[in-house]
Design a protein around this motif. Structure first.
Motif, short mmCIF file in Angstrom:
data_model
loop_
_atom_site.label_atom_id
_atom_site.label_comp_id
_atom_site.label_asym_id
_atom_site.label_seq_id
_atom_site.Cartn_x
_atom_site.Cartn_y
_atom_site.Cartn_z
N ARG A 270 0.83 -1.20 0.00
CA ARG A 270 0.00 0.00 0.00
C ARG A 270 0.87 1.25 0.00
NH1 ARG A 270 -5.32 -1.25 1.10
NH2 ARG A 270 -5.70 -3.37 1.85
N GLY A 271 0.28 2.34 -0.42
CA GLY A 271 0.97 3.62 -0.38
C GLY A 271 1.10 4.25 -1.76
N TRP A 272 0.49 5.42 -1.92
CA TRP A 272 0.54 6.12 -3.21
C TRP A 272 1.97 6.50 -3.57
CZ3 TRP A 272 2.74 10.88 -3.40
CH2 TRP A 272 2.86 11.59 -2.18
N TYR A 273 2.82 6.73 -2.52
CA TYR A 273 4.20 7.13 -2.75
C TYR A 273 5.03 6.01 -3.39
CZ TYR A 273 4.04 4.86 1.80
OH TYR A 273 3.77 3.99 2.83
N VAL A 274 4.49 4.77 -3.39
CA VAL A 274 5.14 3.66 -4.08
C VAL A 274 4.69 3.62 -5.53
CG1 VAL A 274 5.44 1.16 -4.19
CG2 VAL A 274 5.41 2.31 -1.96
N TYR A 275 3.38 3.72 -5.73
CA TYR A 275 2.80 3.49 -7.05
C TYR A 275 2.92 4.70 -7.99
CZ TYR A 275 0.89 -0.80 -5.16
OH TYR A 275 0.77 -2.05 -4.59
N LEU A 276 2.80 5.91 -7.44
CA LEU A 276 2.83 7.09 -8.30
C LEU A 276 4.18 7.26 -9.01
CD1 LEU A 276 1.41 9.52 -9.45
CD2 LEU A 276 2.05 10.83 -7.41
N PRO A 277 5.33 7.20 -8.29
CA PRO A 277 6.61 7.29 -9.02
C PRO A 277 6.79 6.15 -10.03
CG PRO A 277 6.95 7.61 -6.66
CD PRO A 277 5.54 7.14 -6.83
#
Length: 465
Positions: free
Chosen positions: A219-226
């Motif tokens: 989980r975590g947008w900071y993983v998926y967005l980059p």
């Protein structure tokens, strides 16, 4: 002994309550986005047809981005390749949801929108090719009139105020989802330039990492967005249109609910990203793509050049006949019948509405005629004219049936027991009838009290004062 006749299947029947709630929520966002899209398109046309025209051209052709990464792009290209990747990401999630939890999970139910979408893309392409064969025009734009813009179509519904029944709205939404899928395939197959296999391999590797992370429930947008930005950049440099990265990532999300989940991860992310897509990405694309210098000469060319005339007729005639014909033939050969007091003219009106092919049609128009900027602008004008003509025709047809639609809509929305669930879904529920009896008793008691007060009696004991 003769076999019992097979029961006829009903199409455009009332939706299940969960599906109805999803459609209402999704279309609410798309309608708001569609109004913003209309405003952006109007703003672009005004900006491109006033003394500020030079500033419009300067802004949309202004380049920004790291040249070392192959991403020194114009604002117009950032809108078409970057922002529309968000739009296609949402389209990918919608398609995945339809496949696992929506109408497309049932092959029999899926047959109708899939057949309608296929015929609704084949017919406009054939109309375009016929016009350009007879007129000795370029056949490169055959795919321009094949797309449906659901946001623009729903904005038209919002403007004309029709109370289109949820079954027809759901059909239009599902049709647009399937339409988007085939539009993506057309872009990937027919509008891919020379491939950079190193960049393409990197994009595929990034998608594999994206999929593994999802399967491991990281989980975590900071993983998926980059990671998503890296995948998009590699896809762009590979020669494959960058929007393909968006739909690929959308299709990977889990859209089936597990026990205890109110929403699946895909539905949750779609709920968060859809406003960004409908309210920002698509309107900005329209702002920097729909600005066509309109003059009497340009409008005359739309109806005299085979390329532009083919686009207009493809959207207005081909799209309508394709979708209506595909729907009618599917119902005819599957022995299905219309439900919900609908008639075939209603299906024809919705098919006409699907002739609004704004966003993806503009994108494909840019891809089809990259070597001829003048023709690109004329084809854009044809897309605007064809979409406007389809919108006006659909508005007239839907208005003719608006009184019937309004009665059906009010019946679908009635909630006299105020429990948040439309009464039409509770008719067979004993608890519903108990609540209605209690509600009627309260109303009767209130009427008696008011009558006693008006007659000068005591509201407490009912005796005269």
């Amino acid at each position: 002994m003769a076999a019992a006749p097979r029961a006829r299947r009903t199409v455009f029947a009332r939706l299940s309550l969960p599906e109805r709630n999803f459609v209402v929520d999704a279309l609410r966002t798309e309608t708001v986005g569609g109004v913003l899209l209309l405003l952006a398109a109007v703003a672009a046309l005004i900006w491109a047809n006033t003394p500020l025209q030079d500033s419009y051209e300067s802004v949309r052709h202004w380049h920004v981005g790291p040249d070392s990464l192959g991403l020194h792009l114009s604002v117009q290209h950032w809108a078409a390749d970057g922002l529309l990747a968000v739009f296609f990401f949402v389209a990918g999630v919608e398609l995945k949801r339809e496949l696992v939890a929506g109408d497309l999970r049932d092959p029999k139910a899926a047959m109708l929108p899939v057949a309608a979408a296929l015929c609704g893309m084949a017919a406009p392409a054939l109309v375009y090719l016929l016009v350009n064969t007879l007129g000795d025009g370029s056949k490169a734009g055959w795919a321009v009139p094949t797309a449906t813009d659901i946001a623009f179509a729903l904005a038209v519904l919002a403007v004309i105020g029709t109370s289109l029944p949820s079954a027809l709205r759901a059909f239009l939404l599902t049709l647009a989802v399937v339409d988007d899928l085939f539009a993506i395939l057309i872009i990937a197959v027919f509008f891919t330039s020379d491939l950079n296999f190193a960049a393409l391999g990197g994009a595929v590797l990034g998608l594999v990492v994206f999929w593994v992370l999802l399967r491991r429930e990281v989980r975590g947008w900071y993983v998926y967005l980059p990671l998503a930005l890296v995948i998009w950049g590699l896809m762009y440099n590979s020669g494959v249109h960058a929007t393909i990265a968006g739909v690929a990532m959308g299709l990977m999300l889990r859209c089936s609910r597990r026990e205890g989940e109110e929403k699946s991860p895909g539905e949750h992310i779609e709920h968060r990203v859809r406003p960004l897509s409908a309210g920002l990405a698509v309107p900005l694309f329209a702002l920097f793509s729909a600005g066509v210098a309109v003059s009497g000469g340009v409008l005359a060319d739309v109806f005299t050049q085979p390329e532009t005339l083919g686009v207009v007729l493809g959207l207005v005639v081909g799209k309508t006949l394709g979708i209506f014909g595909g729907t009618w033939l599917t119902a005819r050969f599957t022995r299905a019948e219309l439900g919900n007091e609908l008639a075939w003219p209603d299906v024809f009106a919705v098919a006409t509405l699907a002739g609004i092919g704004f966003t993806v049609s503009l994108l494909i128009g840019e891809l089809a005629f990259t070597e001829d900027p003048a023709l690109t602008e004329e084809v854009k004008a044809a897309v605007l004219v064809g979409s406007l003509a389809a919108a006006v025709l659909a508005s007239v047809l839907l208005k003719l049936r608006d009184a019937r639609y309004r009665r059906m809509y009010e019946e679908e929305e009635r909630d006299e027991d105020l429990d948040g669930i439309p009464d039409i879904y509770e008719v067979g529920d004993p608890a519903y009838h108990l609540r209605m009896a209690e509600l009627l008793e309260k109303k009767a008691a209130e009427h008696r009290r008011l009558a006693q007060v008006a007659g000068g009696g005591s509201a407490e004991d009912g005796r005269p004062a």
